[in-house]
Structures are given as C-alpha cells and as structure tokens.
Design a protein around this motif. Structure first.
Motif, PDB file in Angstrom:
ATOM      1  N   LYS A   1      32.600  51.368  84.771  1.00  9.35           N
ATOM      2  CA  LYS A   1      31.272  50.757  84.645  1.00  9.35           C
ATOM      3  C   LYS A   1      30.578  50.734  85.936  1.00  9.35           C
ATOM      4  O   LYS A   1      29.542  50.202  86.327  1.00  9.35           O
TER       5      LYS A   1
ATOM      6  N   TYR B   1      26.641  51.152  85.924  1.00  2.00           N
ATOM      7  CA  TYR B   1      26.142  49.938  85.456  1.00  2.00           C
ATOM      8  C   TYR B   1      25.987  48.925  86.636  1.00  2.00           C
ATOM      9  O   TYR B   1      25.127  48.163  87.010  1.00  2.00           O
TER      10      TYR B   1
ATOM     11  N   THR C   1      25.791  41.519  86.337  1.00  2.51           N
ATOM     12  CA  THR C   1      26.610  42.845  85.797  1.00  2.51           C
ATOM     13  C   THR C   1      27.932  42.761  85.450  1.00  2.51           C
ATOM     14  O   THR C   1      28.311  43.284  84.428  1.00  2.51           O
TER      15      THR C   1
ATOM     16  N   SER D   1      28.450  40.471  82.675  1.00  2.72           N
ATOM     17  CA  SER D   1      27.914  41.036  81.427  1.00  2.72           C
ATOM     18  C   SER D   1      28.960  42.175  80.861  1.00  2.72           C
ATOM     19  O   SER D   1      29.474  42.310  79.780  1.00  2.72           O
ATOM     20  N   ALA D   2      29.612  42.858  81.938  1.00  2.42           N
ATOM     21  CA  ALA D   2      30.688  44.093  81.438  1.00  2.42           C
ATOM     22  C   ALA D   2      31.758  43.563  81.359  1.00  2.42           C
ATOM     23  O   ALA D   2      32.424  44.025  80.510  1.00  2.42           O
ATOM     24  N   ARG D   3      32.249  42.383  81.830  1.00  3.83           N
ATOM     25  CA  ARG D   3      33.633  41.913  81.438  1.00  3.83           C
ATOM     26  C   ARG D   3      33.792  41.406  80.021  1.00  3.83           C
ATOM     27  O   ARG D   3      34.976  41.416  79.691  1.00  3.83           O
TER      28      ARG D   3
ATOM     29  N   ASP E   1      32.778  43.205  77.303  1.00  2.72           N
ATOM     30  CA  ASP E   1      32.980  44.262  76.512  1.00  2.72           C
ATOM     31  C   ASP E   1      34.343  44.364  75.896  1.00  2.72           C
ATOM     32  O   ASP E   1      35.336  44.504  76.645  1.00  2.72           O
TER      33      ASP E   1
END
Length: 385
Positions: A99, A102, A334, A337-339, A341
């Motif tokens: 990631k 991102y 970010t 938000s990525a965690r 996924d």
C-alpha cells in the motif's frame, strides 16, 4: 632561632620518602561520563536502573514484533496470518509495501504522480538550502523557499493547463503528500506572519497594537479542531453563493493563521529579551526602524527563541493529523482507509499501520529537534567566553 626581635623560619628537610598518591579519578571516557551523568547521586542511580529495567521490558518485545517475527513479503492477508504461515506473526510489513503508493500519494492519478515527486524534490532542495548554514547565497534560498517554491508547487500539484499540466482536484490528494503540503504551508506562512504580528503587538501605534492583540488572543484561545471545523463548514456561509473555496484550501488557511498566532508569541518573547541598548545602538548608527529590526534586533531575537520556533514547527507537523476530521485524506487517514481492505484482513495489520505512522512522524520530528540543537550549539559558540 631569633635575630634581635625577629623570628627566623626554620628549614625542614624530609628524610622519609612520600608514599605514592592514589591514581586520580577518571575525568574522561565512558566510565567518567556514566559516573557524571548516570550515577552522580543516589537518586540519579535509581532513575538509571529504573530506565534500564523499562528498556529491558519494552525493547525485546518491540524488536521481536517489528523485526524478528515480522513478515516483509507477501501479496495478501495469507502472508500475515499465523494459521497459514505456521508460526507467530509480528508486524505485517508486506501490507505497508503493498500500500506504500497509496500512503504516499493518496488517490493522486498514477500517470501524474511524477508531479508529486518533483514537488518532493523541490521541497528537499529548499529545506536543504535553508538548513545548510554554510550554503552559498542563503538569501536566494529564502526567496526560493518562501516565494518561488510555493507558487511552483501549486502549479505542479493542482495543475496549469496553459503549461500542459491537467488539473488534479484536491479531493484526489492524500497520504504523505497532503501531510507535507499542510506542514509546509503552515511553516511558510506562520513564521513571517508571526514576526509581523509580534512587531505589531509591540508597536507604539494603538490601532496596530490592538488589531494584533485581538488577532493573537482570538486564535490562541480557540482549539485547532474548532478552527478546522469553522474553516470547513462556516467559511462558505460567509461567502456569496457563487463563490466556493477549495476543500483543502480551507484547513490550510485555518492552520496558517492558527500557527501564526502562536509563532507571534514565541517571537515576541525573543524581542523582549533583547536589551534596550541594542535598539539605541541601531538608532545611533542612523538605521531606520526596519533596518534596525532586520540587521540588529531580529537576528538576535530569533537566535534566542530557536527552541520555541522548532517546538512550534514540531507541534504543527503533528497537528496536521487533525485535518482528517474534516474529510482530508492525510497520511493517517490513508492508513485508516487501507486497514479495512478485506484482502489484508490479518491480526497485526492495524498495529503495523499505526507503527508505520509513528515511525514516520518520529523521524521527521526527531530530525527537526536534533537540527535545532545543532543550530543552538553553532550559534552559541560565539557567545562563550
């Protein structure tokens, strides 16, 4: 023995040799440093032993989680699940590697990310030019960092159709890019504006002094999170209906004004520490008010308050995380938000993300702190006697 009324001194010759004196205590080296700094008193010795105990309890588990049991490669959550790999799993650095783009750019278009890279390079050149104390023409470096760089950075990141750069909405910016943009805008705006506010608060003109006092006390009396909400929600209400303010520009203005108020008080403390004789000396040389401030007073005042200025910069850099509350995708946002996924739904992914964020902020803040100490020692060398 006497001679008349005077008493003559008697000579004495030692017949036995003087026993050898004990070796002098160490005055340099590791043992001497430890004795002077760690075990100089029973209280310091107790604190040293307590610190060693805390380190012994904290460092091994951290080392095991972050390095020894960590997973550095992988394509999905299976790489970081203990039941899959068959062993205890620590930090999931494979998630960070997957990631990382991102985290750095947010949703900035992939084909335009070279513009963000140029922005990072320009920022590094400007910062390096100013921080290198022996750099040539640092006056041009200041002009570049405070004037040229902000304009060029805006044209690069936001777009300049006349130059062939398509527009990129700020809603697509995110990650470290937004964090660094907010920090640089706050620093570039707060230092010169704070100096002007500090001078205005000490002005002999009642109107100028009153305006500066009201401005400083208002912004210092309001929490930054309230400032961000006001800038994001209430600012559009005071503008005509056909005028809209960019969503990222709103918190940038709020952060700049908020930081300038605190910087003004830091600079004012340095100005008050300068003896009145320095101002009188500048006047006796025929310097105008602004010449005296620029050449005599401000250099001394800013040298005195270097710790306060750097502390304000560090606080500003960390406070950039608050912009996520108003919907700006900064670095921490970010990660959050990525965690979530599902492709990376592993037990240690969340902890790894926040550990990466902590490392990022620590590196920048620790670097600023150490540089401030270096500058203090460098500038104080001429003051020692």
């Amino acid at each position: 023995m006497t001679a008349g009324s005077r008493t003559l001194p008697l000579s004495f010759i030692r017949r036995e040799p003087i026993p050898p004196a004990p070796a002098p205590a160490l005055v340099s080296g590791p043992l001497a440093w430890a004795r002077a700094n760690l075990f100089s008193s029973p209280g310091n010795a107790a604190l040293t032993l307590l610190a060693v105990l805390i380190i012994a309890l904290v460092v091994p588990p951290l080392l095991r989680f972050l390095v020894l049991d960590a997973v550095f490669t992988g394509e999905n959550r299976d790489a970081c699940r203990p039941e899959v790999v068959g062993r205890p799993v620590g930090a999931c650095w494979a998630f960070i590697a997957n990631k990382i783009n991102y985290f750095v750019y947010g949703s900035y278009p992939i084909e335009e990310r070279w513009r963000a890279n140029v922005f990072f390079a320009m920022a590094a050149i400007g910062v390096g030019w100013l921080l290198w104390l022996d750099a040539p023409r640092r006056d041009l470096g200041a002009l570049y960092f405070f004037v040229v760089f902000p304009l060029a950075a805006y044209a690069l990141l936001a777009g300049l159709p006349l130059a062939g750069l398509p527009t990129v909405p700020t809603s697509l910016w995110g990650g470290m890019l937004v964090t660094i943009v907010v920090s640089i805008v706050g620093i570039v705006a707060s230092l010169p504006l704070g100096i002007l506010l500090a001078l205005g608060r000490r002005s002999r003109l009642p109107v100028v002094r009153l305006v500066c006092v009201i401005f400083i006390e208002f912004w210092r009396g309001v929490p930054l999170i309230t400032v961000l909400f006001m800038a994001n929600v209430m600012l559009p209400l005071f503008l005509p209906g056909d005028i809209s303010v960019d969503r990222l520009l709103r918190p940038l203005v709020g952060v700049a004004l908020f930081s300038a108020a605190y910087m003004a008080e830091v600079v004012r403390g340095g100005l008050q520490a300068i003896p009145r004789g320095q101002t009188e000396g500048a006047n006796s040389l025929g310097l105008t008010y602004w010449q005296g401030m620029r050449l005599v007073i401000l250099p001394q005042a800013l040298r005195i308050v270097i710790p306060g200025i750097v502390n304000s910069f560090i606080a500003l850099f960390k406070d950039t995380t608050l912009v996520s509350i108003v919907g700006i995708f900064d670095f921490v946002r970010t990660i959050e938000s990525a965690r979530i996924d599902p492709n990376w739904a592993a037990p240690t992914v969340v902890t790894t993300g926040y550990a990466f964020a902590a490392l990022f902020y620590f590196v920048f803040c620790f670097g600023m702190s150490r540089y401030a100490l270096f500058v203090e020692r460098r500038l104080a060398a001429g003051q020692k006697r």
